[in-house]
Design an enzyme around this catalytic site. Sequence first.
Site, PDB file in Angstrom:
ATOM      1  N   CYS A   4      10.584  28.774  14.726  1.00  0.00           N
ATOM      2  CA  CYS A   4      10.558  27.188  14.760  1.00  0.00           C
ATOM      3  C   CYS A   4       9.196  26.632  14.952  1.00  0.00           C
ATOM      4  CB  CYS A   4      11.481  26.584  15.866  1.00  0.00           C
ATOM      5  SG  CYS A   4      10.530  26.844  17.559  1.00  0.00           S
ATOM      6  N   CYS A  15     -14.495  34.311  10.477  1.00  0.00           N
ATOM      7  CA  CYS A  15     -15.043  33.036  10.236  1.00  0.00           C
ATOM      8  C   CYS A  15     -15.218  32.380  11.522  1.00  0.00           C
ATOM      9  CB  CYS A  15     -13.809  32.286   9.569  1.00  0.00           C
ATOM     10  SG  CYS A  15     -12.444  32.093  10.149  1.00  0.00           S
ATOM     11  N   SER A  41       0.923  -1.128  -0.079  1.00  0.00           N
ATOM     12  CA  SER A  41       0.095   0.037  -0.014  1.00  0.00           C
ATOM     13  C   SER A  41       0.844   1.154  -0.083  1.00  0.00           C
ATOM     14  CB  SER A  41      -0.842   0.051   1.166  1.00  0.00           C
ATOM     15  OG  SER A  41      -0.179   0.117   2.334  1.00  0.00           O
ATOM     16  N   CYS A  88      -2.244   9.658   6.712  1.00  0.00           N
ATOM     17  CA  CYS A  88      -2.589   9.126   5.343  1.00  0.00           C
ATOM     18  C   CYS A  88      -3.656   7.866   5.252  1.00  0.00           C
ATOM     19  CB  CYS A  88      -1.419   8.875   4.804  1.00  0.00           C
ATOM     20  SG  CYS A  88      -0.472  10.253   4.225  1.00  0.00           S
ATOM     21  N   ASN A 136       3.726  12.283  11.862  1.00  0.00           N
ATOM     22  CA  ASN A 136       3.239  12.343  13.193  1.00  0.00           C
ATOM     23  C   ASN A 136       3.730  13.317  13.965  1.00  0.00           C
ATOM     24  OD1 ASN A 136       5.313  11.172  15.054  1.00  0.00           O
ATOM     25  ND2 ASN A 136       5.390   9.863  13.356  1.00  0.00           N
TER      26      ASN A 136
END
Length: 451
Positions: A229, A408, A127, A246, A189
């Site tokens: 940073c 918003c 995959s 993903c 991650n």
Amino acid sequence: MIDSEALESERVKLKRDIADLRANLNRKEQCLRELEAAIAAGEDSDEAEESSNDMPTPQTKLTNDDIARYSRQLILQDFGVQGQLKLKNSSVLIVGMGGLGCPAAQYLVAAGCGHLGLIDYDEVERSNLHRQILHSEHRCGMSKAESARIALLELNSHCQIRCHSRLINSMNAMHIIRPYDVVLDCSDNVATRYLLNDACVMLRKPLVSGSALKMDGQLTVYGYGQGPCYRCIYPVPPPPEAVTNCGDGGVLGAVTGIIGAMQALEAIKVIIGLGDVMSGRLLIFDGSSFMFRNIRIRTKRPNCHVCSAQPLITELIDYEMFCGMHATDKDNPLDLLEPDQRLEVKEYHQKLQSQPHLLLDVRPPAEFEICQLPRSINVPLSEILDDSYLKRFAKQLEDKELPIVLLCRRGNDSQIAVQHIKNRFPAHSIRDLVGGLHAWTGSVDATFPIY
Ligand SMILES: Nc1ncnc2c1ncn2[C@@H]1O[C@H](COP(=O)(O)OP(=O)(O)OP(=O)(O)O)[C@@H](O)[C@H]1O
């Protein structure tokens, strides 16, 4: 009585199993051959790691082979022989040989980067193949770092490639990163992002950070020059449930290819000192509309826990534990822009709400229908990004004295809208409301609906 049909079906099944086993064996043998060849060509990873602090002797000349191979970039005015030599003497560490790491490594090696470190604790799976383009069907099951090294050495056998087939963590990060000039964050991650950021700040290494999910990608460079940073932008991690990877959300391989290639470009620019490095800016790529947006992000946070003059974090921490913690309203991780480009809801309420101004609500019409502030006008973000709002507000935009305020739901889309309008009308005083309508309910009017 013999059931000849059952026997025949058993015979066919066995033949198929044997064919599968044979194919698998061939794949493993091929893997082994390639791995042995790669080990013979380079150094063994673990041995290399022991001596990872040894700096190679700098090369001062290009060979005839270099000149022939890199001729198309050598003739670039700002690149030239000096650029090629800097690249040849450079060392880049890529963390994650997945969707981003593969294309990034490919372009760095092809361009003549002299020393590359590859880290990944994982093995190649089927995959992965649609986007992790250095791996191949017959290397499924092999360590990703080793598999990538095989493919990269085929592309450019002059590159010294060091594999670290392991997890990079607080125990080993400083040791692994120290000998490299630039680090590419191609991981997937949040814990690794904080770890790499902190280690790179402590070791003063620029960090080229990329991410991709679904049809979208992002890129920026941290810790370069006076730039911020990762912790300046995201002082606290997002709630774990808000993070999609993903595996959950899916991703298109070409999108990771685009971002990974851009990470390689930024690394080359950092090494050579070429062009404007993406520091203090965030590139947002939307693959479905093919829009690239380049937004200015804040400068160093004066009280950043790791890169400020008096840092609270001076050695690496437990990042898994840290990422279990949540963002708070007080320390909003979406606070991306320079402070003077934004407006607190209280300040707006006290100083501006009763004055002449234009209040544009950039949420989609369906959300605007749910609730809206008095006198606000709905101009969805999509209308701002495709510039059709210009027809409606040309007069107001030309009037530089009339303040324009954007809002918003949470203060994220309004920042994108401000940046877009500012690109067209740099002199206009446009602000957006920090925290959007959620902050309005929290700080100004508790009866205003939240959704
Ligand atoms: N701390 C870490 N140390 C070493 N490798 C890491 C670390 N964190 C992430 N990685 C690697 O970074 C790569 C990220 O690649 P990518 O985003 O394409 O995800 P993936 O894990 O391969 O995806 P999938 O969920 O589809 O298997 C992975 O190969 C992963 O093993």
